[in-house]
Design an enzyme around this catalytic site. Structure first.
Site, mmCIF file in Angstrom:
data_model
loop_
_atom_site.group_PDB
_atom_site.id
_atom_site.type_symbol
_atom_site.label_atom_id
_atom_site.label_comp_id
_atom_site.label_asym_id
_atom_site.label_seq_id
_atom_site.Cartn_x
_atom_site.Cartn_y
_atom_site.Cartn_z
ATOM 1 C CB ILE A 1 -0.940 0.019 1.222
ATOM 2 C CG1 ILE A 1 -1.915 -1.169 1.157
ATOM 3 C CG2 ILE A 1 -1.722 1.327 1.288
ATOM 4 C CD1 ILE A 1 -2.860 -1.124 -0.001
ATOM 5 C CB SER B 1 -7.639 1.655 9.913
ATOM 6 O OG SER B 1 -7.996 0.766 10.942
ATOM 7 C CE LYS C 1 -7.883 -9.442 8.046
ATOM 8 N NZ LYS C 1 -8.304 -8.794 6.791
ATOM 9 C CE LYS D 1 -3.885 -0.803 11.061
ATOM 10 N NZ LYS D 1 -2.747 0.067 10.655
ATOM 11 C CG ASN E 1 -8.787 -9.337 3.039
ATOM 12 O OD1 ASN E 1 -7.857 -9.813 3.666
ATOM 13 N ND2 ASN E 1 -10.036 -9.370 3.494
ATOM 14 C CB THR F 1 -9.599 -21.080 6.590
ATOM 15 O OG1 THR F 1 -10.406 -20.073 5.980
ATOM 16 C CG2 THR F 1 -8.155 -20.610 6.653
#
Length: 608
Positions: free
Chosen positions: A290, A404, A407, A419, A444, A469
């Site tokens: 970023i 930020s 999450k 955060k 994301n 997952t």
């Protein structure tokens, strides 16, 4: 047959000489039974003059420099000009030499010139198109979109012998184009007919050639194309074509970013220009995914000075060299190696360069890793943020933007909790400071370091399986450029204390993302396989951008909301932060997660 320039020019001149002499003599013999005014001497002189003038005008109009396999109407017009002027020269010579112009002979000669010279050139193009190119093995290609972009792609493929794609059909949703032909290629139906056309025409590749498509439309077309087993390619996005990054013919494979990325937020260019042009800007974490993209975007607005602050020497070196190579001496780019955890060093840098705007992107962001290393998350995300923010306030930075994450909403994990506390720090500072402190939350980022997409791509390259997952786990996604533009735009919207949130559309199932990546890589789900290995420490089944108490429907800017996130009080918060260093790991995790979720903090009671 590929001739060098030195060989092809004499051959073309010889061919034209034969055509010129043949034409004037044929013209003479066609009219000979009806006229006796042409003597052998006059015929010879006219032939020489015509021959010389033709080569003269052929050189002037560069007929011998044309690449005739790409010949079109423009080349035919050039031939007509050269021939017309050469005939006119011969007519003038006749008028001066013998006092009259033998117009009928010259007219026939002119027509034969056009026919034979033009025919010789275009016959070579036809030979290449019909015999040489057709004998090469090329992949039968369907072009989606029969508009200007699609026809440009078709023409490029037809004329480019180095590309192994052969356009054989168009599809387009404009019913007025149905059954029409473009460059000899038929518009066979609309987008819904793609699977049927693929089977009927034995298509091997599909090119999506509509650069103005929205992300939703790209997904719709891709899902239809994915019902076939052919390779799917796409043209660049319209913004890349308009900015000159790529050409209209820069065909590439469809990427997952095309399917999952959202339509970009339109920026308020004037407000960004006003705040950045001529300013000194500092970016922490400037070597990260970023941070480096923010630097690239900032440079488009011509800041006076750009400070690249980061802990990793190699990553700062890379972005420093990239920006120097691109912008040269136009922008004063300064690389600074520093760790945001070192308070004295951060104050030293801030005092030396006195930035007008600070973008704070430096952070630990990997959820499972931070569960195993909570102290490092606290040191970097909480203390690091406080150090940079305090320094910004001390040296009167105009705007401070904290990057930020979604999450930070109702976080059950260390990373998200740190955060959220970082957000609270800048929210509290904003209440009493002249510096405008704001935070920007987004989901994301596609393709960033440590994100799931590079992992999935590596697993696919290794033959699978792709590990997910949980089949129902969802996430919000956005592209790195979009996230960076949002951060920059937020700085211009800042009044102080806001938590900006992007309207990110619908979340995406990670399992769907894995399936798309597998098929985009040219494999079937069965070939690679998907393995579900359970939720990792600290992970949520789904992410949120705002909790139920923060939701504020009104947008301050298209697709940008302001959350109503309330921070812990300043005294209580800063007392807590000071006490974190002395806590055990378990106490640390329990405390920061409780604070981030606005729960009662028992550990703070002892400080009163």
């Amino acid at each position: 047959m590929n001739l060098t320039y030195q060989k092809r020019v004499p051959l073309l001149m010889l061919l034209d000489s034969i055509i010129v002499l043949f034409s004037i003599y044929v013209g003479y013999f066609i009219l000979h039974p009806y006229s006796d005014f042409y003597t052998s001497k006059l015929l010879l002189v006219s032939s020489i003059i015509l021959l010389i003038s033709h080569h003269l005008f052929a050189i002037i109009y560069r007929l011998y420099n044309k690449v005739w396999e790409y010949a079109s109407v423009g080349e035919l017009v050039t031939i007509a000009k050269a021939v017309t002027f050469s005939i006119a020269t011969a007519a003038i010579a006749q008028a001066v030499g013998v006092g009259t112009i033998y117009g009928r002979v010259l007219l026939i000669t002119w027509m034969l010139h056009i026919l034979l010279i033009g025919g010789s050139r275009f016959s070579w193009r036809m030979y290449r198109d019909q015999y040489i190119k057709s004998n090469q093995e090329k992949r039968r290609t369907l072009i989606v979109g029969a508009g200007s972009a699609g026809t440009a792609v078709a023409r490029q493929l037809l004329h480019n012998n180095d590309v192994d794609l052969k356009p054989v059909a168009f599809v387009d949703d404009d019913i007025k184009k149905y059954k029409l032909e473009i460059y000899g290629i038929s518009v066979c139906g609309d987008i819904e007919h793609i699977p049927e056309i693929v089977r009927k025409e034995k298509i091997q590749d599909i090119i999506i050639a509509i650069p103005s498509l929205s992300k939703v439309e790209i997904r719709r077309i891709y899902e239809i194309c994915a019902k076939t087993d052919v390779k799917i390619k796409i043209m660049p996005m319209i913004e890349d074509i308009m900015t000159g990054k790529v050409s209209v013919n820069a065909i590439r494979n469809v990427e997952v970013e095309d399917l999952l990325g959202r339509d970009p937020v339109e920026l308020d260019i004037s407000s960004i220009t006003e705040s950045i042009t001529g300013a000194t800007v500092l970016v922490t974490g400037a070597g990260g995914s970023i941070g480096s993209e923010i630097c690239r975007q900032i440079c488009k607005f011509s800041p006076k000075r750009l400070i690249l602050l980061g802990h990793g020497e190699f990553s700062i070196y890379n972005i420093d060299m990239e920006l120097r190579n691109q912008y040269g001496n136009k922008i004063d780019v300064i690389p600074v190696i520093a760790d945001v955890q070192e308070r004295a060093r951060i104050f030293e840098v801030m005092e030396e360069y006195l930035p007008d705007v600070v973008y704070h992107t430096a952070a630990h962001k990997h959820v499972p890793l931070m569960e195993y290393n909570p102290r490092e998350a606290v040191k970097n995300n909480i203390f690091g943020t406080k150090n940079v923010a305090d320094a910004a306030e001390t040296f009167r930075v105009n705007t401070f933007v904290l990057v930020s994450t979604d999450k930070a909403v109702n976080p059950p994990n260390v990373m998200g909790a740190t955060k959220r506390i970082a957000e609270m720090i800048i929210q509290n500072l904003a209440k009493e400071s002249n510096t405008k402190f704001v935070a920007v939350r987004f989901g994301n980022v596609l393709g960033s370091r440590g994100s799931v997409i590079p992992l999935f791509k590596k697993q696919i390259e290794d033959g699978g399986p792709v590990t997910v997952t949980h089949p129902d786990m969802t996430r919000y996604f956005m592209t790195i450029p979009e996230a960076s533009r949002l951060v920059i735009q937020a700085g211009t919207l800042a009044r102080g204390g806001e938590v900006f949130v992007l309207d990110m559309g619908d979340p995406v199932k990670i399992s769907d993302l894995a399936k798309n990546l597998i098929t985009l890589s040219g494999y079937t789900i069965e070939e690679i396989g998907i393995e579900y290995n359970g939720i990792r420490p600290g992970e949520k089944m789904y992410e949120e951008l705002l909790n139920e108490n923060e939701i504020q429907e009104k947008q301050i800017f298209p697709k940008i909301h302001i959350g109503k996130a309330e921070p812990l009080g300043k005294t209580e918060l800063f007392t807590l932060i000071s006490s974190l260093k002395d806590m055990t790991i378990d106490e640390l995790k329990e405390t920061i997660i409780s604070v981030a979720n606005n729960k009662e903090i028992t550990k703070l009671q002892i400080a009163e």
